[in-house]
Scaffold this active site. Structure first.
Site, short mmCIF file in Angstrom:
data_model
loop_
_atom_site.label_atom_id
_atom_site.label_comp_id
_atom_site.label_asym_id
_atom_site.label_seq_id
_atom_site.Cartn_x
_atom_site.Cartn_y
_atom_site.Cartn_z
N LYS A 22 0.84 -1.21 0.00
CA LYS A 22 0.00 0.00 0.00
C LYS A 22 0.88 1.25 0.00
O LYS A 22 2.07 1.19 0.35
CB LYS A 22 -0.90 0.00 1.23
CG LYS A 22 -0.14 0.06 2.56
CD LYS A 22 -1.05 -0.19 3.76
CE LYS A 22 -0.26 -0.17 5.06
NZ LYS A 22 -1.08 -0.57 6.21
N ARG B 238 -10.55 0.00 15.14
CA ARG B 238 -10.43 0.78 13.91
C ARG B 238 -11.40 0.15 12.92
O ARG B 238 -12.59 0.14 13.18
CB ARG B 238 -8.96 0.77 13.45
CG ARG B 238 -8.58 1.92 12.56
CD ARG B 238 -7.09 1.95 12.23
NE ARG B 238 -6.67 0.80 11.41
CZ ARG B 238 -5.42 0.61 10.97
NH1 ARG B 238 -4.47 1.46 11.27
NH2 ARG B 238 -5.12 -0.44 10.22
N TYR C 288 14.88 30.14 7.57
CA TYR C 288 13.73 30.89 8.11
C TYR C 288 13.73 30.94 9.64
O TYR C 288 13.90 29.92 10.30
CB TYR C 288 12.43 30.24 7.67
CG TYR C 288 12.14 30.30 6.19
CD1 TYR C 288 12.23 31.50 5.49
CD2 TYR C 288 11.76 29.16 5.50
CE1 TYR C 288 11.95 31.55 4.12
CE2 TYR C 288 11.47 29.20 4.15
CZ TYR C 288 11.57 30.40 3.47
OH TYR C 288 11.28 30.44 2.12
N MET D 167 10.63 24.27 2.40
CA MET D 167 9.86 23.43 1.48
C MET D 167 10.77 22.61 0.56
O MET D 167 10.50 21.44 0.29
CB MET D 167 8.90 24.28 0.65
CG MET D 167 7.98 23.44 -0.23
SD MET D 167 6.87 24.41 -1.25
CE MET D 167 5.82 25.17 -0.04
C1 LIG Z 1 -0.36 -1.67 6.84
C2 LIG Z 1 -1.01 -2.91 7.26
C3 LIG Z 1 -0.28 -4.08 7.47
C4 LIG Z 1 1.23 -4.12 7.44
O1 LIG Z 1 1.74 -3.69 8.69
P1 LIG Z 1 3.31 -3.64 8.95
O2 LIG Z 1 3.44 -3.26 10.38
O3 LIG Z 1 3.86 -2.60 8.03
O4 LIG Z 1 3.83 -5.00 8.66
C5 LIG Z 1 -0.97 -5.24 7.74
N1 LIG Z 1 -2.32 -5.24 7.82
C6 LIG Z 1 -3.06 -4.13 7.66
C7 LIG Z 1 -4.53 -4.19 7.78
C8 LIG Z 1 -2.43 -2.92 7.39
O5 LIG Z 1 -3.17 -1.81 7.23
#
Ligand SMILES: *Cc1c(COP(=O)(O)O)cnc(C)c1O
Length: 379
Positions: A39, A137, A271, A319
């Site tokens: 992802k 969640r 800055y 930036m």
């Molecule tokens: C991002 C994610 C993972 C991977 O987690 P890591 O700690 O990066 O291995 C696994 N399951 C879900 C649902 C996630 O959102």
């Protein structure tokens, strides 16, 4: 200046390290399949090349958050199993069904939408029911689970879905011994047991992320979902360095020094003038800033290897650029600066930047901006 000019900034991704890490994680969970979580553009490392490397090293599944991320993998010609889990109402269910993507289902609304898409497509959707075993969640609460499981059993009987998985996610897997881990595992066993008693026979049950894969063998079940470990980054400093965990960091972030100049004592830098030179000194301009993902929170603290020494960001990260004080060292315009990498050549690591910015190393690598070219090595 260097004879071959360096690009302003670039992120090198060592795909041999990605393959090594996948193999190392598979060794930790030898009886489970491995899902490489790619992802968010593979945590900033480039989704398609990292997905290919992970599959070469034995990953059986790819995981993404959004359906669009999953479709991008299919568009690249990847035909492995792919699962995505972050859906909103009206999402592209039909395309997910058509492309044979497994979808995470956390509530009745999602099951209703995917069933409708499967009916229209004339083929069953592959769904994986997500249990909220305590993370709070996404996922289905235990109280709502019998209704969701019942509806999934009915949908499977009518041929609109195939329940391929039952799964959940940990809240505190990066804190071994945290009481929520055992509590979530007990709830997971109960919820999967209930679903199986109701007639579901999923291919895979899974709950382990990278820290659970590394430290909690009792959580591996049929499949482990590893993200950060694939990229060779430690999930938490308390668990050890990447080397201690048997992992190799895949990303190295390099820049070309854009300007070196002498300034007098008492000269403000960047800055707000939060850094003021205490003597006549040299300043080196590093052409990367928060637009490139360099955290502004690391102003005055972030480390960078320039001219053979690790130096600290002088004043604010802007930036597009920041400055380091090089004293009287012979750094030249066009020399290389290494912001982070595996650490083998004395450069800082993503974990060092996380500490400097008060965040986690996941965020450091994932937030590297789209303006930074990714260069994939050892494909
Ligand atoms: C991002 C994610 C993972 C991977 O987690 P890591 O700690 O990066 O291995 C696994 N399951 C879900 C649902 C996630 O959102």
């Amino acid at each position: 200046m260097n004879e071959t000019p360096l690009p302003r900034v670039r992120a090198e991704i060592d795909l041999a390290a990605v393959r090594h890490n996948v193999r190392a994680l598979r060794d930790r969970a030898p009886r489970s399949q491995l899902m490489a979580v790619v992802k968010s553009d593979a945590y900033g490392h480039g989704a398609v090349p990292c997905a290919r490397a992970a599959l070469q090293a034995g990953a059986r599944w790819l995981g993404t958050a959004t359906p669009e991320e999953a479709f991008a993998l299919r568009d690249a010609g990847i035909d492995a199993r792919i699962m995505c889990w972050l859906w909103t109402p009206g999402g592209p269910w039909r395309r997910a069904v058509d492309e044979g993507i497994d979808v995470g289902i956390s509530g009745m609304w999602a099951l209703d939408e995917v069933r409708a898409a499967a009916r229209a497509a004339g083929r069953p959707a592959r769904i994986q029911l997500k249990a909220d075993t305590g993370l709070g969640r996404n996922g289905c609460q235990p109280a709502d689970w019998p209704a969701l499981v019942g509806a999934a059993v009915a949908a499977q009987a009518e041929g609109t879905v195939q329940v391929t998985g039952l799964w959940s996610h940990f809240a505190c897997a990066d804190e071994p011994g945290h009481p929520s881990i055992a509590a979530q595992l007990a709830v997971f066993r109960e919820m999967t047991g209930y679903a199986e008693k109701e007639g579901l026979d999923p291919e895979v049950r899974h709950i382990a992320n990278t820290p659970a894969t590394l430290t909690l063998p009792e959580t591996h079940f049929d499949l482990v979902r590893t993200g950060i470990g694939i990229y060779g980054v430690s999930p938490a400093p308390e668990l050890g360095t990447p080397a201690q965990l048997g992992l190799r960091p895949a990303m190295t972030l390099r820049a070309a020094v854009a300007l070196v100049k002498e300034v007098p004592p008492g000269h403000g830098v960047s800055y707000g003038h939060h850094y003021v030179t205490d003597a006549a000194t040299g300043l080196a301009l590093i052409p990367a800033g928060y637009a490139d993902g360099i955290p502004r929170h690391a102003s005055g603290r972030g480390p960078v290897l320039v001219g053979g020494k690790v130096r600290t960001v002088a004043g604010r990260v802007a930036m597009d650029q920041f400055v380091v004080d090089i004293g009287t060292d012979p750094v030249r315009t066009g020399d290389e600066a290494v912001l982070f990498g595996p650490g083998d050549a004395g450069e800082p690591t993503a974990e060092d930047w996380a500490q400097a910015a008060g965040t986690i190393a996941y965020e450091i690598v994932t937030r590297i901006g789209s303006r930074v070219p990714r260069v994939h090595l050892n494909a």
